[in-house]
Design a protein around this motif. Structure first.
Motif, PDB file in Angstrom:
ATOM      1  N   THR A  41       0.840  -1.212   0.000  1.00 32.90           N
ATOM      2  CA  THR A  41       0.000   0.000   0.000  1.00 32.90           C
ATOM      3  C   THR A  41       0.869   1.254   0.000  1.00 32.90           C
ATOM      4  OG1 THR A  41      -0.370  -0.157   2.401  1.00 32.90           O
ATOM      5  CG2 THR A  41      -2.065  -1.080   0.946  1.00 32.90           C
ATOM      6  N   THR A  42       1.092   1.884   1.168  1.00 35.83           N
ATOM      7  CA  THR A  42       1.903   3.113   1.201  1.00 35.83           C
ATOM      8  C   THR A  42       3.222   2.920   1.937  1.00 35.83           C
ATOM      9  OG1 THR A  42       0.810   3.892   3.207  1.00 35.83           O
ATOM     10  CG2 THR A  42      -0.121   4.604   1.077  1.00 35.83           C
ATOM     11  N   THR A  43       3.620   1.674   2.170  1.00 38.62           N
ATOM     12  CA  THR A  43       4.894   1.399   2.840  1.00 38.62           C
ATOM     13  C   THR A  43       5.828   0.658   1.887  1.00 38.62           C
ATOM     14  OG1 THR A  43       3.845   1.275   5.009  1.00 38.62           O
ATOM     15  CG2 THR A  43       6.014   0.263   4.798  1.00 38.62           C
ATOM     16  N   LEU A  44       7.004   1.206   1.719  1.00 36.14           N
ATOM     17  CA  LEU A  44       8.036   0.573   0.900  1.00 36.14           C
ATOM     18  C   LEU A  44       9.044  -0.077   1.835  1.00 36.14           C
ATOM     19  CD1 LEU A  44       9.408   0.090  -1.855  1.00 36.14           C
ATOM     20  CD2 LEU A  44      10.546   2.303  -1.543  1.00 36.14           C
ATOM     21  N   GLN A  45       9.212  -1.379   1.719  1.00 40.64           N
ATOM     22  CA  GLN A  45      10.180  -2.103   2.538  1.00 40.64           C
ATOM     23  C   GLN A  45      11.444  -2.300   1.708  1.00 40.64           C
ATOM     24  OE1 GLN A  45       8.375  -5.664   4.043  1.00 40.64           O
ATOM     25  NE2 GLN A  45       6.833  -4.545   5.190  1.00 40.64           N
ATOM     26  N   VAL A  46      12.559  -1.781   2.217  1.00 36.62           N
ATOM     27  CA  VAL A  46      13.835  -1.851   1.512  1.00 36.62           C
ATOM     28  C   VAL A  46      14.779  -2.733   2.314  1.00 36.62           C
ATOM     29  CG1 VAL A  46      15.737  -0.520   0.546  1.00 36.62           C
ATOM     30  CG2 VAL A  46      13.468   0.522   0.721  1.00 36.62           C
ATOM     31  N   THR A  47      15.315  -3.774   1.670  1.00 39.83           N
ATOM     32  CA  THR A  47      16.278  -4.654   2.329  1.00 39.83           C
ATOM     33  C   THR A  47      17.686  -4.156   1.985  1.00 39.83           C
ATOM     34  OG1 THR A  47      14.762  -6.513   2.140  1.00 39.83           O
ATOM     35  CG2 THR A  47      17.073  -7.033   2.596  1.00 39.83           C
ATOM     36  N   VAL A  48      18.359  -3.612   2.997  1.00 44.54           N
ATOM     37  CA  VAL A  48      19.699  -3.062   2.800  1.00 44.54           C
ATOM     38  C   VAL A  48      20.709  -4.066   3.340  1.00 44.54           C
ATOM     39  CG1 VAL A  48      21.231  -1.118   3.259  1.00 44.54           C
ATOM     40  CG2 VAL A  48      18.780  -0.722   2.993  1.00 44.54           C
ATOM     41  N   GLN A  49      21.676  -4.398   2.518  1.00 44.63           N
ATOM     42  CA  GLN A  49      22.688  -5.391   2.864  1.00 44.63           C
ATOM     43  C   GLN A  49      23.591  -4.906   4.009  1.00 44.63           C
ATOM     44  OE1 GLN A  49      22.720  -8.580   1.651  1.00 44.63           O
ATOM     45  NE2 GLN A  49      20.771  -7.840   0.861  1.00 44.63           N
ATOM     46  N   PRO A  50      24.314  -5.835   4.661  1.00 49.82           N
ATOM     47  CA  PRO A  50      25.189  -5.450   5.773  1.00 49.82           C
ATOM     48  C   PRO A  50      26.228  -4.414   5.344  1.00 49.82           C
ATOM     49  CG  PRO A  50      25.109  -7.843   5.520  1.00 49.82           C
ATOM     50  CD  PRO A  50      24.379  -7.264   4.369  1.00 49.82           C
ATOM     51  N   TYR A  51      26.506  -3.490   6.240  1.00 49.37           N
ATOM     52  CA  TYR A  51      27.535  -2.454   6.027  1.00 49.37           C
ATOM     53  C   TYR A  51      27.366  -1.786   4.661  1.00 49.37           C
ATOM     54  CZ  TYR A  51      29.483  -5.081   9.895  1.00 49.37           C
ATOM     55  OH  TYR A  51      29.649  -5.729  11.083  1.00 49.37           O
ATOM     56  N   SER A  52      26.147  -1.403   4.353  1.00 49.03           N
ATOM     57  CA  SER A  52      25.849  -0.872   3.039  1.00 49.03           C
ATOM     58  C   SER A  52      24.863   0.288   3.152  1.00 49.03           C
ATOM     59  CB  SER A  52      25.276  -1.987   2.162  1.00 49.03           C
ATOM     60  OG  SER A  52      25.124  -1.566   0.836  1.00 49.03           O
ATOM     61  N   PHE A  53      24.460   0.787   1.995  1.00 43.71           N
ATOM     62  CA  PHE A  53      23.492   1.879   1.951  1.00 43.71           C
ATOM     63  C   PHE A  53      22.652   1.757   0.691  1.00 43.71           C
ATOM     64  CE2 PHE A  53      27.017   3.343  -0.542  1.00 43.71           C
ATOM     65  CZ  PHE A  53      26.453   4.103  -1.549  1.00 43.71           C
ATOM     66  N   GLU A  54      21.578   2.522   0.688  1.00 42.90           N
ATOM     67  CA  GLU A  54      20.713   2.589  -0.489  1.00 42.90           C
ATOM     68  C   GLU A  54      20.164   4.001  -0.603  1.00 42.90           C
ATOM     69  OE1 GLU A  54      19.608   2.130  -3.690  1.00 42.90           O
ATOM     70  OE2 GLU A  54      19.688   0.029  -3.071  1.00 42.90           O
ATOM     71  N   ILE A  55      19.935   4.420  -1.837  1.00 43.10           N
ATOM     72  CA  ILE A  55      19.314   5.707  -2.101  1.00 43.10           C
ATOM     73  C   ILE A  55      18.100   5.428  -2.981  1.00 43.10           C
ATOM     74  CG2 ILE A  55      19.567   7.977  -3.166  1.00 43.10           C
ATOM     75  CD1 ILE A  55      22.561   7.804  -2.500  1.00 43.10           C
ATOM     76  N   ILE A  56      16.932   5.855  -2.497  1.00 42.55           N
ATOM     77  CA  ILE A  56      15.680   5.660  -3.215  1.00 42.55           C
ATOM     78  C   ILE A  56      15.276   6.991  -3.839  1.00 42.55           C
ATOM     79  CG2 ILE A  56      13.258   4.950  -3.049  1.00 42.55           C
ATOM     80  CD1 ILE A  56      15.173   2.706  -2.285  1.00 42.55           C
ATOM     81  N   THR A  57      15.056   6.973  -5.148  1.00 45.36           N
ATOM     82  CA  THR A  57      14.607   8.166  -5.865  1.00 45.36           C
ATOM     83  C   THR A  57      13.277   7.858  -6.545  1.00 45.36           C
ATOM     84  OG1 THR A  57      15.957   7.511  -7.773  1.00 45.36           O
ATOM     85  CG2 THR A  57      16.933   9.077  -6.229  1.00 45.36           C
ATOM     86  N   PHE A  58      12.574   8.913  -6.940  1.00 43.11           N
ATOM     87  CA  PHE A  58      11.254   8.772  -7.543  1.00 43.11           C
ATOM     88  C   PHE A  58      11.212   9.483  -8.869  1.00 43.11           C
ATOM     89  CE2 PHE A  58      10.800   8.146  -3.076  1.00 43.11           C
ATOM     90  CZ  PHE A  58       9.889   7.121  -2.975  1.00 43.11           C
ATOM     91  N   GLY A  59      10.386   8.992  -9.772  1.00 49.15           N
ATOM     92  CA  GLY A  59      10.222   9.594 -11.077  1.00 49.15           C
ATOM     93  C   GLY A  59      10.650   8.638 -12.175  1.00 49.15           C
ATOM     94  N   ASN A  60      10.674   9.151 -13.367  1.00 52.66           N
ATOM     95  CA  ASN A  60      11.012   8.313 -14.530  1.00 52.66           C
ATOM     96  C   ASN A  60      12.472   8.091 -14.691  1.00 52.66           C
ATOM     97  OD1 ASN A  60       8.314   8.087 -15.139  1.00 52.66           O
ATOM     98  ND2 ASN A  60       8.322  10.000 -16.292  1.00 52.66           N
TER      99      ASN A  60
END
Length: 139
Positions: free
Chosen positions: A120-139
């Motif tokens: 629905t309105t929750t995004l679950q992001v699995t981030v690996q150990p000792y790591s990072f992620e950047i989530i962006t929106f759009g095309n």
């Protein structure tokens, strides 16, 4: 590249070049024959600089901390309709980080390969150990 202010990349940081105090800080720049680790750092820096130049939220956006713990750090940058989430995992295991109140009308992108699941309105992001992620929106 994702916090407020002008980012600084020192000579050699874009490939993870080692070096210490003078004269060790005067190594010759390496442009060719980079090893796997140097290529990984270079690709990460390239992606980060591209994200920063492509998203006004990373240049001028408001900075909002969403979650802080000894092993997790999540913040959001917002500039009008441009929203960017930055997630850090300092733990030894993969962590599922929920981002709530996500607008579902815009496609989202993981920029460093983390697995995601939208509920629905929750995004679950699995981030690996000792790591990072950047989530962006759009095309």
């Amino acid at each position: 590249m994702t916090i407020p202010g002008i980012p600084i990349i020192y000579y050699g940081d874009e490939i993870g070049m080692p070096g210490a105090n003078d004269p060790d800080n005067r190594r010759m720049m390496e442009f060719d024959n980079l090893n796997k680790y140097q290529l990984d750092v270079k690709n990460t820096v390239t992606t980060l600089t591209h994200l920063r130049s492509s998203h006004m939220a990373l240049l001028y956006g408001d900075f909002q901390v969403l979650q802080v713990s000894p092993t997790l750090y999540i913040y959001k940058r917002t500039y009008f309709d441009d929203v960017v989430y930055v997630l850090f995992n300092k733990s030894a295991g993969a962590v599922v980080m929920p981002l709530t109140n996500i607008e579902t009308d815009k496609p989202y992108h993981t920029n460093f390969g983390s697995a995601t699941k939208m509920n629905t309105t929750t995004l679950q992001v699995t981030v690996q150990p000792y790591s990072f992620e950047i989530i962006t929106f759009g095309n």
